[in-house]
Design a protein around this motif. Structure first.
Motif, PDB file in Angstrom:
ATOM      1  N   TRP A  33       0.854  -1.176   0.000  1.00  0.00           N
ATOM      2  CA  TRP A  33       0.000   0.000   0.000  1.00  0.00           C
ATOM      3  C   TRP A  33       0.891   1.227   0.000  1.00  0.00           C
ATOM      4  O   TRP A  33       1.960   1.221   0.589  1.00  0.00           O
ATOM      5  CB  TRP A  33      -0.881   0.053   1.259  1.00  0.00           C
ATOM      6  CG  TRP A  33      -1.824  -1.090   1.424  1.00  0.00           C
ATOM      7  CD1 TRP A  33      -1.716  -2.111   2.304  1.00  0.00           C
ATOM      8  CD2 TRP A  33      -3.030  -1.304   0.697  1.00  0.00           C
ATOM      9  NE1 TRP A  33      -2.782  -2.962   2.179  1.00  0.00           N
ATOM     10  CE2 TRP A  33      -3.603  -2.488   1.189  1.00  0.00           C
ATOM     11  CE3 TRP A  33      -3.677  -0.616  -0.341  1.00  0.00           C
ATOM     12  CZ2 TRP A  33      -4.797  -3.013   0.690  1.00  0.00           C
ATOM     13  CZ3 TRP A  33      -4.877  -1.128  -0.830  1.00  0.00           C
ATOM     14  CH2 TRP A  33      -5.426  -2.326  -0.323  1.00  0.00           C
ATOM     15  N   GLY A  36       0.971   8.449   1.831  1.00  0.00           N
ATOM     16  CA  GLY A  36       1.681   9.672   1.460  1.00  0.00           C
ATOM     17  C   GLY A  36       2.993   9.368   0.773  1.00  0.00           C
ATOM     18  O   GLY A  36       3.541  10.188   0.035  1.00  0.00           O
ATOM     19  N   THR A  38       5.935   9.017   2.030  1.00  0.00           N
ATOM     20  CA  THR A  38       7.176   9.598   2.557  1.00  0.00           C
ATOM     21  C   THR A  38       8.073   8.578   3.249  1.00  0.00           C
ATOM     22  O   THR A  38       9.229   8.859   3.535  1.00  0.00           O
ATOM     23  CB  THR A  38       6.882  10.736   3.558  1.00  0.00           C
ATOM     24  OG1 THR A  38       6.105  10.197   4.635  1.00  0.00           O
ATOM     25  CG2 THR A  38       6.132  11.857   2.901  1.00  0.00           C
ATOM     26  N   LEU A  40       7.601   5.023   2.235  1.00  0.00           N
ATOM     27  CA  LEU A  40       7.733   3.973   1.237  1.00  0.00           C
ATOM     28  C   LEU A  40       8.655   4.380   0.088  1.00  0.00           C
ATOM     29  O   LEU A  40       9.491   3.585  -0.368  1.00  0.00           O
ATOM     30  CB  LEU A  40       6.346   3.625   0.676  1.00  0.00           C
ATOM     31  CG  LEU A  40       6.361   2.410  -0.222  1.00  0.00           C
ATOM     32  CD1 LEU A  40       5.860   1.202   0.544  1.00  0.00           C
ATOM     33  CD2 LEU A  40       5.527   2.614  -1.471  1.00  0.00           C
ATOM     34  N   THR A 107       0.858  10.792   6.010  1.00  0.00           N
ATOM     35  CA  THR A 107      -0.480  10.514   6.536  1.00  0.00           C
ATOM     36  C   THR A 107      -0.376   9.825   7.887  1.00  0.00           C
ATOM     37  O   THR A 107       0.674   9.280   8.249  1.00  0.00           O
ATOM     38  CB  THR A 107      -1.256   9.574   5.603  1.00  0.00           C
ATOM     39  OG1 THR A 107      -0.592   8.300   5.605  1.00  0.00           O
ATOM     40  CG2 THR A 107      -1.316  10.120   4.188  1.00  0.00           C
TER      41      THR A 107
HETATM   42  C1  LIG Z   1      13.290  12.977   6.040  1.00  0.00           C
HETATM   43  C2  LIG Z   1      12.198  12.238   6.740  1.00  0.00           C
HETATM   44  C3  LIG Z   1      11.999  12.477   8.084  1.00  0.00           C
HETATM   45  C4  LIG Z   1      10.994  11.807   8.778  1.00  0.00           C
HETATM   46  N1  LIG Z   1      10.829  12.084  10.094  1.00  0.00           N
HETATM   47  C5  LIG Z   1       9.831  11.456  10.787  1.00  0.00           C
HETATM   48  C6  LIG Z   1       9.609  11.732  12.141  1.00  0.00           C
HETATM   49  O1  LIG Z   1      10.261  12.572  12.722  1.00  0.00           O
HETATM   50  N2  LIG Z   1       8.654  11.050  12.797  1.00  0.00           N
HETATM   51  C7  LIG Z   1       7.888  10.124  12.161  1.00  0.00           C
HETATM   52  O2  LIG Z   1       7.036   9.560  12.791  1.00  0.00           O
HETATM   53  N3  LIG Z   1       8.071   9.853  10.865  1.00  0.00           N
HETATM   54  C8  LIG Z   1       9.007  10.497  10.146  1.00  0.00           C
HETATM   55  N4  LIG Z   1       9.192  10.219   8.824  1.00  0.00           N
HETATM   56  C9  LIG Z   1       8.454   9.097   8.210  1.00  0.00           C
HETATM   57  C10 LIG Z   1       7.170   9.451   7.529  1.00  0.00           C
HETATM   58  O3  LIG Z   1       7.274  10.666   6.877  1.00  0.00           O
HETATM   59  C11 LIG Z   1       5.999   9.540   8.429  1.00  0.00           C
HETATM   60  O4  LIG Z   1       6.017   8.525   9.365  1.00  0.00           O
HETATM   61  C12 LIG Z   1       4.703   9.528   7.672  1.00  0.00           C
HETATM   62  O5  LIG Z   1       3.643   9.744   8.542  1.00  0.00           O
HETATM   63  C13 LIG Z   1       4.461   8.257   6.920  1.00  0.00           C
HETATM   64  O6  LIG Z   1       3.238   8.415   6.267  1.00  0.00           O
HETATM   65  P1  LIG Z   1       3.062   8.175   4.713  1.00  0.00           P
HETATM   66  O7  LIG Z   1       1.635   8.360   4.403  1.00  0.00           O
HETATM   67  O8  LIG Z   1       3.974   9.030   3.965  1.00  0.00           O
HETATM   68  O9  LIG Z   1       3.514   6.684   4.630  1.00  0.00           O
HETATM   69  P2  LIG Z   1       3.831   5.785   3.369  1.00  0.00           P
HETATM   70  O10 LIG Z   1       5.222   5.980   2.973  1.00  0.00           O
HETATM   71  O11 LIG Z   1       2.822   5.961   2.326  1.00  0.00           O
HETATM   72  O12 LIG Z   1       3.664   4.398   4.033  1.00  0.00           O
HETATM   73  C14 LIG Z   1       4.488   3.912   5.047  1.00  0.00           C
HETATM   74  C15 LIG Z   1       4.247   2.435   5.237  1.00  0.00           C
HETATM   75  O13 LIG Z   1       2.967   2.208   5.735  1.00  0.00           O
HETATM   76  C16 LIG Z   1       2.183   1.464   4.840  1.00  0.00           C
HETATM   77  N5  LIG Z   1       0.884   2.097   4.854  1.00  0.00           N
HETATM   78  C17 LIG Z   1       0.606   3.380   4.601  1.00  0.00           C
HETATM   79  N6  LIG Z   1      -0.688   3.627   4.805  1.00  0.00           N
HETATM   80  C18 LIG Z   1      -1.251   2.473   5.179  1.00  0.00           C
HETATM   81  C19 LIG Z   1      -2.565   2.097   5.528  1.00  0.00           C
HETATM   82  N7  LIG Z   1      -3.554   2.979   5.556  1.00  0.00           N
HETATM   83  N8  LIG Z   1      -2.774   0.821   5.871  1.00  0.00           N
HETATM   84  C20 LIG Z   1      -1.774  -0.077   5.886  1.00  0.00           C
HETATM   85  N9  LIG Z   1      -0.520   0.219   5.569  1.00  0.00           N
HETATM   86  C21 LIG Z   1      -0.247   1.492   5.216  1.00  0.00           C
HETATM   87  C22 LIG Z   1       2.892   1.513   3.535  1.00  0.00           C
HETATM   88  O14 LIG Z   1       2.702   0.346   2.807  1.00  0.00           O
HETATM   89  C23 LIG Z   1       4.329   1.662   3.958  1.00  0.00           C
HETATM   90  O15 LIG Z   1       4.885   0.442   4.239  1.00  0.00           O
HETATM   91  C24 LIG Z   1      10.183  10.884   8.098  1.00  0.00           C
HETATM   92  C25 LIG Z   1      10.387  10.650   6.750  1.00  0.00           C
HETATM   93  C26 LIG Z   1      11.378  11.312   6.069  1.00  0.00           C
HETATM   94  C27 LIG Z   1      11.588  11.048   4.630  1.00  0.00           C
END
Ligand SMILES: Cc1cc2nc3c(=O)[nH]c(=O)nc-3n(C[C@H](O)[C@H](O)[C@H](O)COP(=O)(O)OP(=O)(O)OC[C@H]3O[C@@H](n4cnc5c(N)ncnc54)[C@H](O)[C@@H]3O)c2cc1C
Ligand code: SF4
Ligand code: FES
Ligand code: FES
Lengths: 314, 934, 200
Positions: A33, A36, A38, A40, A107
């Motif tokens: 999946w 956002g 960020t 993956l 997200t």
């Molecule tokens: C430079 C940088 C700094 C960061 N700093 C932090 C920080 O300080 N604290 C922090 O917590 N995070 C941090 N992050 C990580 C990330 O940005 C966050 O945790 C963010 O909330 C992940 O959400 P996403 O929607 O982008 O996840 P995605 O990248 O889309 O997904 C992350 C994982 O979750 C799975 N997934 C996503 N949504 C679902 C769903 N609804 N159901 C089941 N599985 C799902 C995906 O398959 C993937 O494996 C950082 C990332 C970067 C690149």
């Protein structure tokens, strides 16, 4: 860096998403999946466990609700942090994640399902080849864990999400959905102590939303994040605490970034009987961080005492 | 960007659309005139004309030979960078933005091993992949190169051995990025893994297979690349010190962290010439190295410097990937583009050396600094790079701004199996400077005096000589200290703030251009050359090889030309991108560009001015001495109604000649001593700086936050105060990174654990303190309009200022940078345990009761201030050499006055026994000496 | 170096037409379904003003505005933003007229090497569109995801505040002044309007 090849699907409804998942599973195809992206996308760019198929949740309407009692999985952390509807503790924890720009994409669902992290692992394919891989992504070599060697079945990569502890102390419930239908559980039961399986999501299931009981609005608390820089950095240790306003008996405390899972420390709270210093000491004893993030584990562990004190006092 | 020459539609701000934007296309174009048609002289900007020639610009530091060239046009004015518009519109073209017709993509295959012999390379699978156009390996280009002619130890790709993880082994070119990446993964290399070295101290030991072999000059069978021994002064002065400081320091390696990753485009054009586009700080050395490696004459190569997205020293070596792109382009006949991932930036590195530095410092009963002993062991990684020079700089750049009784330095640079260290902003000076300034703070504490007063009472004056023979000209150190003391309200804060809050001071001293160019053949080749061409359109084209890397060098050159010719800066067009059109310039390193290129540009501009005035003489009938230039017009000084326009004068001057052409060059004057290594650190001028930093330390977590910095820097003359302030603030940011969070982390297996910008922690905006930049103008006699450098020196003081402030806040000195919270916390915990303190909030903080010496120092510094002012204004021109403070006569060689006065570059047998860590390498012999033994 | 599970980069996944409005112009390009927006913008659309500093979300050089929201194009799948309104640094100026934010970055030293500048400009413009009266803290929070190695941020904040003042109408955008005293004989001696024997 170039993404490894995969086919992307953008279903527009929950049903369509489940159907696509079921279809891929039936065909024996692996997929991820993406919310956002960020977490993956950086992993994919580094060729970390990438799959030939990816289903995006971005185009499904109605997954981004934000209210005191419900937050949809696609709610962006930026919107949560700015929201006056969300619980202040959730909003403030969301506001501490990564950077303002990343929060525009990130997200809550992705944050809760965040992959565990380890500096032997969150590296490019070339880099990992130079250490002959590791257990979590061994590329078929049967490589060992680099953090705790000579054991071949556990990955101790660290869960570094910020929101989970905050949601745990607010007694959040997570709702999952997949080809086999919906189910829900308290967030504290969502995680599995293993850096590779991480959580209880079944193949094809995704996290739909997070809900809270109606009286969550009575709860106050704080989330303390230890990090070197106030932007970008993942937590090196994080402690959330919450209680019903005016009633310290209801105190709940949870930690993150210290183990492979976020964890709520109900037992310790009970044992400490309201003595915060004692509580800090008990939690200190209960978690054992390992050396795979920026700061050394001894320090991170010792900071629990300070963070617990601060989280409980604000 | 001020003034009139924008030929863009518009001008009437009245006509606005609903969305607030102007209606485009309806307005007239502004007339592209060359102006100067007014019969009377327009008002001159007298605020920017020096007092000496009748203006209002005050000159506390005295007059300057360039005063007569001042017209009040551009110098000293806050001038936006002339290329700012290209940058803010996205039109600036950086390395990866060069997209040529038919380009293909190159990708480099890198070593997965720390140290290994390359036994064989099988490229067949890669070559068989559809879309792959060429594969190259070390065999394609066996000639060695390196930035310094004395240490050419690099190859385009591994010839025999790989020396660190990420070292280049082969490269491929393919139709697209995906294919190139896949092909790179398909190249199979058979390695024989060798024992690698990661610990810097191990580099001093004999091993079976040294990383490089220097033949008869190799020291034992160690991994020593360069060793230095220097001793000056009277060693006996350190006996019976009043205060003595010993500091053992650890500095982690740091990377430049520029935002633009390296990228290169090589295009072997249809005429058989190589066009190489690269974001280089030093295009000329790349040019030389390319010729060597490709075995073609230099004139067959055109090096085109693209916009450079930050350099800081990290884009100044000739790089193997530049060779690779050229080789691939030669093989395929197509333009090849190679762009780095961020990780690869860390593999080429050239950042600041990881170092182990020990300083011993002594002060006598009068609070004079009787000796500095410095021992620096620096980790060069896999290659020499600039290391030969760094080995000297770690010592010699600590010989000023203080007057020393004796100076003793042992330095050693070793090879280890890491990415190469090299030059980085503040090259070689940063780490020792930090150690020395913290040492002074400690000695001040021991003597119970104010550390600022201790410094003020021991400064070398302007126009003096350091203990190692550097010629100091202008010197604004004293003023800088005064200004930061005032600005920060130092006297009410130092040692008076509550626990967790602290204030600290640090100083800096840096070269403004290196006196000897790195490539000094042919012998009298100038350091910098600038050509100016003016044709009938009146626009001035300036050809310079100075590499603009964001520091504003192009703007500085345009400014000085505009100043001399009294033309709006928009009429000056600097062309500095191509080696085909620009005269040879040695590049943007050692803070030389403003000093040398602006000097050359002034010379060329003066020649043009002379030609214009000659022509005006013919027309107006008055001698050039009686003519003045002002805003595109030439006037008779005593009757401004007699005048002609710049354009008329230009056309007159062009008669029978065509366009006006002038060439100006700069070469530094002969100077310095004759001892071995005397040239290292020699510069035509030096910059000085003093900072005061304020910090908040969270005593429970050990997190440090720097809140305020007062940063005074003596840049001689701020040609462009906007840019100088930008350099000062930017330097604070970079230095703060090194002192608080940045480090290249090598894990227990020797792998670099953080080759990305998430774990390599460059401060974000939240970590930035408020910086108050203070510009000190000491008016250097040889600098262009008095200017000296401002790009590197301002970085030095921030490190010690922060470390000293942390001590003021919590009473603990930590000699291990960066001061990450875990280290600070551990130090606090240790102290609490030692002193039996339960709660961190109960830590004692240092306090200060002045001793009798304090008043003595204040009196001395007041006397010195008078002395310095006289010397600065050349009212006192007596010789002054380091040693006068200790009662010696500056007019007699010190060796003749003092028995023990030394100037030696080799340890005596007795000294061998007591040398420090790096110094211990002198116990080993060079191969040629060993052969002699047999 | 490849292990058994090495993920082959070729053949790339299936491609399809990607459409979006970039700086007000409809763009259609053929892109594989795994494409990242940054790659599409740089390699296919040709808006090279969008910079790649880290490709990992840690520098902000790649920031673009998507339907008014500043987002990191290196962490955004192109397919997800198909059909949306994308603004890159190239789209800030109105023809040759610089936007206030662009002018101010030049005038106040907000740009040194300039590589981070496109990202900062987009982030700052997005902030000012919503809030032309930001406090310094709000500016700092808005640009916390942008890395600048040259300026130390201070002059960037000053630039943004100067632009904010223009947005609020408190100060004016510097106009391209026409020549204060234009030369009446731009063609020199050949100019027919040149008085004969002038000043001889
Ligand atoms: C430079 C940088 C700094 C960061 N700093 C932090 C920080 O300080 N604290 C922090 O917590 N995070 C941090 N992050 C990580 C990330 O940005 C966050 O945790 C963010 O909330 C992940 O959400 P996403 O929607 O982008 O996840 P995605 O990248 O889309 O997904 C992350 C994982 O979750 C799975 N997934 C996503 N949504 C679902 C769903 N609804 N159901 C089941 N599985 C799902 C995906 O398959 C993937 O494996 C950082 C990332 C970067 C690149
Ligand atoms: S904890 Fe061990 S198995 Fe898990 S990612 Fe790190 S090195 Fe690999
Ligand atoms: S390239 Fe997108 S954040 Fe660095
Ligand atoms: S101006 Fe160079 S990185 Fe910001």
């Amino acid at each position: 860096m170039l993404m490894p090849p995969f086919e992307l699907y953008l279903p527009v409804s929950i049903t369509a998403a489940c159907e696509k998942a079921a279809e891929l599973l039936a065909g024996g195809f692996e997929f991820d999946w993406i919310a956002g992206g960020t977490d993956l996308i950086p992993n994919y760019k580094w060729h970390i466990n990438s799959k030939p198929h990816v289903i995006s949740l971005a185009n499904i309407d109605g997954l981004d609700s934000i209210s005191m009692t419900e937050v949809g999985c696609m709610a962006r952390l930026h919107d949560i942090s700015e929201s006056t509807e969300a619980h202040p503790l959730v909003a403030s924890a969301a506001g501490k994640v990564a950077s303002s720009l990343i929060r525009r994409n990130a997200t809550i669902g992705g944050n809760l399902c965040l992959d565990t992290r380890c500096f032997w692992f969150n590296q490019s394919e070339e880099w990992r080849s130079s250490i002959d891989w590791c257990h979590k992504c061994d590329c078929g070599t049967g490589a060992d864990c680099r953090v705790i060697p000579n054991q071949n079945d556990l990955c101790v990569a660290t869960y570094q999400g910020d929101l989970a502890p905050a949601l745990m102390v607010l007694d959040a419930t997570v709702h999952l959905i997949g080809p086999n239908g919906p189910r829900k559980m308290p967030l504290v039961d969502f995680y599995r102590l293993d850096g590779m399986t991480k959580n209880v999501l079944e193949k094809g299931e995704f996290l739909l939303k997070v809900t809270f009981s109606a009286d969550v609005s009575q709860m106050v608390g704080s989330y303390q994040k230890l990090r070197v820089r106030e932007s970008w950095d993942f937590p090196e240790a994080g402690v959330a605490a919450a209680w019903v306003k005016g009633d310290r008996e209801t105190l709940k405390v949870a930690t993150t970034a210290l183990e492979s899972i976020p964890r709520r420390h109900d037992e310790q709270v009970e044992q400490a009987e309201g003595d915060i210093k004692q509580l800090a000491q008990l939690i200190f004893k209960a978690v054992k961080p390992v050396n795979n993030t920026s700061l050394p584990p001894r320090y991170r562990r010792n900071m629990i005492k300070v963070l617990v004190k601060r989280a409980c006092s604000e | 960007m001020t003034g009139g020459y924008k030929q863009q539609p518009g001008g009437s701000k009245k006509e606005l659309r609903k969305d607030g934007k102007r209606v485009a296309g309806k307005q007239r174009f502004a007339p592209p005139g060359s102006g100067g048609s007014k019969p009377v002289m327009s008002k001159r900007d007298v605020d920017f004309i020096p007092e000496t020639i009748g203006g209002k610009e005050s000159q506390p530091a005295g007059a300057h030979i360039h005063d007569r060239a001042r017209t009040g046009t551009a110098v000293g004015k806050r001038t936006p960078l002339v290329d700012a518009n290209a940058k803010v519109t996205g039109q600036a073209w950086y390395g990866d933005d060069v997209r040529l017709q038919g380009e293909i993509i190159g990708r480099i295959v890198r070593s997965p091993h720390h140290y290994a012999k390359v036994k064989s390379i099988d490229t067949s699978k890669a070559e068989a992949l559809p879309g792959v156009l060429a594969v190259a390996t070390g065999e394609d280009a066996p000639n060695p190169f390196g930035v310094l002619p004395v240490t050419k130890d690099e190859h385009a790709m591994a010839v025999e051995k790989v020396r660190h993880v990420g070292d280049l082994v082969a490269c491929v070119a393919a139709v697209d990025e995906a294919t190139a990446r896949e092909a790179a993964a398909l190249i199979e290399v058979d390695y024989e893994v060798l024992d690698s070295i990661h610990d810097i101290k191990k580099g001093l030991e004999d091993v079976d297979e040294p990383i490089h072999w220097r033949g008869k000059y190799h020291v034992g069978t160690t991994n020593l690349q360069k060793r230095v021994f220097q001793e000056f002064g009277d060693r006996s002065l350190v006996n019976n010190p009043r205060a003595m400081h010993n500091g053992k320091w650890k500095f982690k390696g740091v990377n430049h962290g520029f935002t633009e990753p390296h990228a290169v485009v090589a295009h072997w054009d249809p005429n058989g010439r190589l066009q190489l586009y690269t974001p280089q700080q030093v295009p000329h050395y790349a040019h030389r190295a390319l010729a060597t490696v490709l075995e073609i004459p230099m004139h067959q190569i055109n090096v085109i410097r693209t916009f450079v997205g930050g350099g800081f020293g990290g884009k100044s070596d000739p790089f193997p990937h530049e060779m690779c792109a050229a080789i691939l382009s030669r093989k395929t006949g197509r333009p090849v583009r190679i762009t780095f991932d961020r990780e690869e930036v860390f593999w080429v590195n050239r950042g600041r050396h990881p170092s182990l530095i020990e300083v011993e410092m002594y002060a006598d009963d009068d609070g004079r600094i009787s000796g500095f002993d410095i021992d620096a062991l620096i980790d060069g990684g896999g290659f020499a790079s600039f290391g030969h020079v760094t080995s000297y700089y770690n010592g010699v750049l600590a010989t000023a701004p203080y007057e020393l009784g004796s100076f003793h330095y042992t330095g050693a640079r070793v090879w280890t199996n890491k990415p190469a260290s090299g030059a980085m902003r503040g090259h070689g000076a940063v780490n020792t400077r930090c150690a020395v300034e913290v040492g002074l703070d400690d000695m001040a504490e021991q003597m119970q005096v104010d550390p600022i007063d201790l410094r003020l009472a021991n400064l070398l004056p302007p126009h003096s000589r350091t203990i190692s023979g550097f010629r100091i000209t202008s010197n604004g150190m004293r003023q800088a200290l005064h200004r930061v003391r005032e600005g920060s309200d130092w006297d009410n804060k130092f040692r008076k703030l509550p626990l967790g809050k602290g204030i600290g001071v640090g100083c800096g001293f840096f070269i403004s251009g290196s006196g000897l160019p790195i490539h000094w053949d042919p012998n009298k080749f100038p350091h910098a050359t600038v050509h100016i061409q003016v044709d009938m359109d009146g626009g001035v084209t300036v050809h310079s090889g100075a590499a603009e890397i964001g520091q504003g060098s192009t703007t500085a050159i345009a400014q000085v030309v505009a100043e001399v010719l009294a033309l709006p800066i928009e009429m000056i067009h600097v062309r500095s991108h191509e080696s085909d059109t620009s005269p040879v310039d040695l590049g943007s390193y050692s803070s030389r560009v403003t000093f040398m290129n602006a000097n050359a540009a002034i010379r060329a501009a003066l020649e043009i001015k002379d030609k214009l005035l000659e022509a005006a003489w013919e027309v107006l009938g008055y001698h050039p001495n009686a003519l003045v230039l002002n805003d595109r017009r030439i006037y008779y000084k005593h009757d401004p109604s007699i005048s002609m326009s710049y354009l008329e004068a230009l056309h007159k001057a062009q008669e029978d000649k065509g366009s006006l052409i002038a060439s100006g060059a700069y070469r530094s004057p002969p100077m310095g001593g004759v001892h071995k290594g005397a040239a290292a650190g020699l510069a035509p001028a030096y910059s000085f700086s003093a900072y005061v930093a304020e910090v908040d330390v969270d005593v429970e977590t050990g997190l440090i936050k720097c809140t305020n910095v007062w940063a005074a820097h003596d840049c001689g003359k701020a040609l462009n105060p906007l840019a100088v302030e930008g350099q000062i603030i930017g330097s604070c940011h970079m230095g703060l990174g090194q002192v608080l969070s940045e480090q290249m982390v090598y894990g227990r297996t020797g792998h670099l654990q953080n080759p990305n910008l998430l774990d390599y922690k460059i401060p974000s905006i939240h970590e930035m303190p408020h910086v108050t930049p203070i510009i000190i103008e000491s008016c250097d006699p040889e600098g262009p309009f008095g200017a000296k450098e401002a790009g590197e020196g301002p970085l030095l003081p921030i490190l010690p200022a922060v470390v000293n402030a942390v001590y003021d806040a919590i009473g603990i000195r930590i000699n291990d940078l960066p001061l990450t919270p875990d280290k600070v916390w551990a130090a606090i915990a240790k102290k609490m345990k030692l002193e039996g303190i339960e709660d961190a909030t109960g830590l004692p903080t240092p306090r200060l009761d002045f001793s009798a010496l304090q008043a003595k120092l204040v009196t001395r510094s007041e006397q010195h201030e008078l002395r310095d002012n006289r010397r600065q204004r050349s009212e006192d021109t007596d010789a002054y050499v380091n040693g006068v403070l200790f009662g010696f006569d500056p007019n007699i060689p010190l060796e003749d006055q003092v028995d023990g006065w030394k100037m030696s570059t080799k340890p005596t047998p007795e000294q061998l026994a007591e040398l420090g860590l790096a110094g211990s390498i002198w116990l080993k012999k060079e191969q040629r000496e060993m052969e002699g033994d047999n | 170096m490849v292990g058994e599970q090495h993920i082959a980069m070729v053949p790339t996944g299936p491609s399809s037409i990607w459409k979006a409005s970039v700086n007000g112009q409809l763009k259609e390009v053929l892109a594989p379904s795994n494409s990242i927006l940054l790659d599409v913008l740089r390699d296919k659309v040709g808006t090279l003003g969008v910079k790649r500093g880290c490709d990992m979300g840690t520098c902000g050089c790649c920031t673009v505005m998507i339907d008014g929201i500043p987002r990191l194009s290196c962490l955004t799948l192109a397919a997800e933003v198909a059909g949306k309104d994308i603004t890159t640094v190239e789209g800030l100026a109105d023809g040759a007229h610089l936007a206030p934010i662009q002018q101010c970055f030049g005038d106040h030293g907000g740009s040194q090497c300039g590589f981070c500048t496109p990202g900062f400009l987009i982030t700052a413009q997005a902030l000012l569109n919503n809030n032309p009266n930001p406090t310094n803290e709000q500016v700092e929070c808005a640009i916390e995801g942008n890395l600048c190695r040259c300026t130390g941020y201070q002059q960037i904040v000053e630039s943004i505040q100067a632009a904010a003042a223009i947005h609020r109408g408190e100060s004016e955008l510097k106009q391209p002044a026409s020549d204060p005293h234009p030369d009446p004989h731009p063609l020199g001696p050949d100019d027919p309007t040149m008085p004969p024997g002038h000043a001889r």
